[in-house]
Design an enzyme around this catalytic site. Structure first.
Site: not given
Ligand code: SAM
Ligand code: DTB
Ligand code: SF4
Length: 324
Positions: A54, A58, A61, A98, A130, A190, A262
Site C-alpha cells: 500500500c 499509516c 500498518c 468483511c 462489509c 463502520c 466491536r
Molecule cells: N486500506 C484501507 C483503509 O486504510 O481504510 C482498509 C484496510 S486498513 C488495514 C483498515 C483498518 O485496520 C485501519 O484503518 C486501522 O484502523 C486497522 N489496523 C491496521 N493495522 C492495524 C494494527 N497493526 N493494529 C490495529 N489496527 C490496525
Molecule cells: C478494523 O477496525 N479492524 C480491522 C478491520 N477494521 C479492517 C483490521 C485490523 C487489522 C489488524 C492488523 C492486521 O491484521 O493487519
Molecule cells: Fe494502506 Fe494500511 Fe493505511 Fe489501509 S491502513 S491505507 S492498508 S497503509
C-alpha cells in the site's frame, strides 16, 4: 428509553471516560441492557482480498509498502477463493464477511469490477457484506451499495489533532468525506479507531466526540488495540492496558447506545476474563477467524468455547435492518 444524542460535548465525554472504573462499567452495562440484547454478539470474519504494497504511510500498518515488514504482497484474490472463504465463515457462525484491500483508494478499473462481483456473490450467501477498500468517491460508493455492500469500514484511527503524527499521506477531512459518501449511498457505517498509538486520553475523547457528533452514529464502532508489527514505526509501542480498552468500550457504549461496539484487533493478547469485562462494558461484536487481515486472531474453537462459557450467542444477519 435512552435518548440518542449527537451533541455530547468533549467535557461530558471526558467525565464519562474518567468515571471510577467499576461505576463506569456498571453504567455502560445498564445502557447496554436498555438498548441491546446483552447476550448477543455480532460475529464478523475478515478476509484480506488484496494484501500489502500500500502506498500510504499509516504508521501502525504492516501493509504499507514503505515499511520493512515480513509480509508477502498478494494481488487481488480470485473470485472463487473469496466465495469459498465466505462460505467457511458462514458455516463457522459469522453473519458478516468483511473484505479488506490494502488500497489508498478505490480506482475505477478491472479490480474494482471484480470486487463488485465478489460482493454480489457473498451477498447471495445471505451474509452481511462489509468492505474496507480505502477512500471512495460518491459514485464508487453507489456502485458498492448497488452490488449489495451492507457496511463500509473506514476508521478515523485517532483524533483530528493527532492525525498528522500517525498518517501524512491523507487528511482527516479525506476520511470524513469518504464516510459522507458511504452514508449518501445508503450503506451502514463502520467507523472507529485504534488505542495504543501513543495518543493522549484527550485524543481518545476527541475521536469519540467526532464519532458521536455525526448526524447519525456509525452503526458499528470498532475499537482496536494496536497490534504492534515489527518494521512499522509503532513496533515498540507498549501493550494497551486492559483498563484503557474497557474505558474506551464503556464510553463508546454510553455515548452511542445503539451502535454495535466491536472489540476488534488485539484479542490474542487478552485473557478470557479481560474479554468478559469488555462484553460487560458493552462490547457486542468481535472479529472471528484465525487471522484478522494479516495478523493472528484467537482461533474459532477458542471463541466458540468463550461464547459457551460466557453464555453469549452469535447475532443473526441483518437484525438491525431498522436502525433507530
Ligand atoms: N486500506 C484501507 C483503509 O486504510 O481504510 C482498509 C484496510 S486498513 C488495514 C483498515 C483498518 O485496520 C485501519 O484503518 C486501522 O484502523 C486497522 N489496523 C491496521 N493495522 C492495524 C494494527 N497493526 N493494529 C490495529 N489496527 C490496525
Ligand atoms: C478494523 O477496525 N479492524 C480491522 C478491520 N477494521 C479492517 C483490521 C485490523 C487489522 C489488524 C492488523 C492486521 O491484521 O493487519
Ligand atoms: Fe494502506 Fe494500511 Fe493505511 Fe489501509 S491502513 S491505507 S492498508 S497503509
Amino acid at each position: 428509553m435512552t435518548v440518542i444524542r449527537n451533541n455530547w460535548t468533549k467535557q461530558e465525554i471526558s467525565e464519562v471516560y474518567h468515571t471510577p472504573l467499576l461505576e463506569l462499567v456498571y453504567r455502560a452495562a445498564t445502557v447496554h441492557r436498555e438498548n441491546n440484547e446483552p447476550s448477543e454478539v455480532q460475529v464478523s470474519t475478515l478476509l484480506s482480498i488484496k494484501t500489502g504494497g500500500c502506498s500510504e504511510d499509516c504508521s501502525y500498518c504492516p501493509q504499507a509498502a514503505r515499511y520493512n515488514t515480513d509480509l508477502e504482497v498478494q494481488k487481488l484474490m480470485d473470485l472463487e477463493a473469496v466465495v469459498e472463504s465466505a462460505k467457511e465463515a458462514k458455516n463457522s457462525g459469522s453473519s458478516r464477511f468483511c473484505m479488506g484491500a490494502a488500497w489508498r483508494e478505490v480506482r475505477d478499473n478491472k479490480d474494482f469490477d471484480k470486487v463488485l462481483e465478489m460482493v454480489r456473490q457473498v451477498n447471495g450467501l445471505g451474509m452481511e457484506v462489509c468492505c474496507t477498500l480505502g477512500m471512495l468517491t460518491e459514485e464508487q460508493a453507489k456502485k458498492l451499495a448497488d452490488a449489495g455492500v451492507y457496511a463500509y469500514n473506514h476508521n478515523l484511527d485517532t483524533s483530528e489533532e493527532d492525525y498528522d503524527r500517525i498518517i501524512s499521506t491523507r487528511t482527516y477531512q479525506d476520511r470524513l468525506d469518504t464516510l459522507e459518501n458511504v452514508r449518501k449511498a445508503g450503506m451502514t457505517v463502520c467507523c472507529g479507531g485504534i488505542v495504543g498509538l501513543g495518543e493522549t486520553v484527550d485524543d481518545r475523547i476527541s475521536m469519540l466526540h467526532t464519532l458521536s457528533s455525526m448526524e447519525k452514529h456509525p452503526e458499528s464502532v470498532p475499537i482496536n488495540a494496536l497490534v504492534p508489527v515489527e518494521g512499522t514505526p509503532m513496533e515498540n509501542q507498549d501493550k494497551v492496558p486492559i483498563w484503557d480498552m474497557v474505558r474506551m468500550i464503556a464510553t463508546a457504549r454510553i455515548i452511542m447506545p445503539k451502535s454495535v461496539v466491536r472489540l476488534s484487533a488485539g484479542r490474542t493478547e487478552m485473557s478470557l476474563t479481560d474479554q468478559a469485562l469488555c462484553f460487560i462494558a458493552g462490547a457486542n461484536s468481535i472479529f472471528a477467524g484465525d487471522k484478522l487481515l494479516t495478523t493472528p486472531n484467537p482461533d474459532v474453537m477458542q471463541d466458540h468455547e468463550m461464547f459457551e462459557l460466557l453464555g453469549l450467542k452469535p447475532r443473526e444477519a441483518f437484525k438491525d435492518e431498522v436502525v433507530a
